[in-house]
Design an enzyme around this catalytic site. Structure first.
Site, short mmCIF file in Angstrom:
data_model
loop_
_atom_site.label_atom_id
_atom_site.label_comp_id
_atom_site.label_asym_id
_atom_site.label_seq_id
_atom_site.Cartn_x
_atom_site.Cartn_y
_atom_site.Cartn_z
CG HIS A 129 -17.73 -4.50 14.37
ND1 HIS A 129 -18.19 -4.36 15.66
CD2 HIS A 129 -18.84 -4.57 13.60
CE1 HIS A 129 -19.52 -4.36 15.67
NE2 HIS A 129 -19.93 -4.49 14.43
CB CYS A 161 0.35 6.60 2.77
SG CYS A 161 1.00 5.33 1.67
ZN ZN Z 1 -0.69 5.68 0.04
#
Ligand code: ZN
Length: 257
Positions: A129, A161
């Site tokens: 998992h 990000c």
């Molecule tokens: Zn990225």
């Protein structure tokens, strides 16, 4: 089997499992939530208290929620990351690592995402998992370690990000997602060649992982179950130990000659 006399010491089941481990050329261990309960990680099926008492994890830790309402997803998952990140391996994790070091087991297949088998010293670990160890940008693929993720949250409470601004997702299998095929290939391969599979702390109820003991049985391997409560494989198991996982594994290790 010859007649046995009762005596103080390990139970016949414990002795039988120790014997099976020593006789087996290839042993694999399959673990579930029960192995991490002594580390203070409740099984997610256990009703929660407090903030998330009325929320079903299967609803909120879902890929659709991650995609459509990431703030809601992370409002559940961010505290989860923080509480899991602090947890330490327990004596059951350490016992399994010890068996691997002694060459008595080949590896551990786990349904747990807490990375405690690795922290406890196991080397060949298949995390079917995924794990909280890393999170990845779904746009550019950048990978972030667990302790880097907290710095990625924007004002809405969404992890983005640091390179491209894309959505960052935990490298765990969310509800609604398929298991990693490469992890399942490794898991099936271990299960198929095992002369002995020891299932620890898993109710063996969630497929496809719950199908792995069947692979071992079909190839003539044996099954041992160290789990509180019943499993669908109890009738197929050569050994059934239903006490606390820490105590049962300690007794089995002590019984090895
Ligand atoms: Zn990225």
């Amino acid at each position: 089997m010859s007649s046995q006399t009762r005596h103080i010491g390990p139970s016949a089941e414990v002795l039988r499992l120790a014997e099976l481990i020593q006789a087996s050329e290839s042993t694999v261990v399959l673990t579930g939530a029960g192995v991490s309960v002594p580390s203070g990680i409740p099984d997610f099926r256990t009703p929660e208290t407090g903030l998330w008492a009325n929320v079903d994890p299967m609803e909120v830790a879902h890929i659709d929620v991650f995609e459509r309402d990431p703030a809601r997803f992370w409002s559940y998952y961010r505290p989860r990351f923080q509480s899991l990140g602090d947890k330490r391996p327990n004596a059951a994790h350490e016992a399994l690592a010890d068996l691997e070091r002694r060459g008595l087991i080949e590896g551990v297949i786990t349904q747990n995402i807490d990375r405690l088998h690795r922290a406890g010293g196991s080397r060949n670990v298949v995390e079917v998992h995924g794990s909280i160890e890393t999170s990845s940008c779904t746009r550019c693929g950048a990978v972030f370690e667990l302790d880097q993720v907290d710095a990625l949250f924007d004002g809405d409470g969404v992890a983005v990000c640091s390179s491209c601004g894309g959505p960052v997702k935990p490298d765990v299998v969310l509800f609604g997602e398929l298991l990693s095929e490469s992890a399942m290939v490794r898991a099936r391969s271990l299960a198929e060649r095992a002369e002995l599979m020891i299932c620890v702390g898993s109710s063996l109820a969630v497929y496809p992982v719950a199908g792995l003991p069947q692979l071992t049985l079909e190839r003539g391997g044996r099954l041992a179950i160290v789990t509180k409560g019943v499993t669908p494989y109890d009738g197929d198991a050569e050994v059934l130990l239903d006490g606390e996982v820490v105590d049962e594994l300690a007794a089995v290790l002590a019984a090895l000659t």
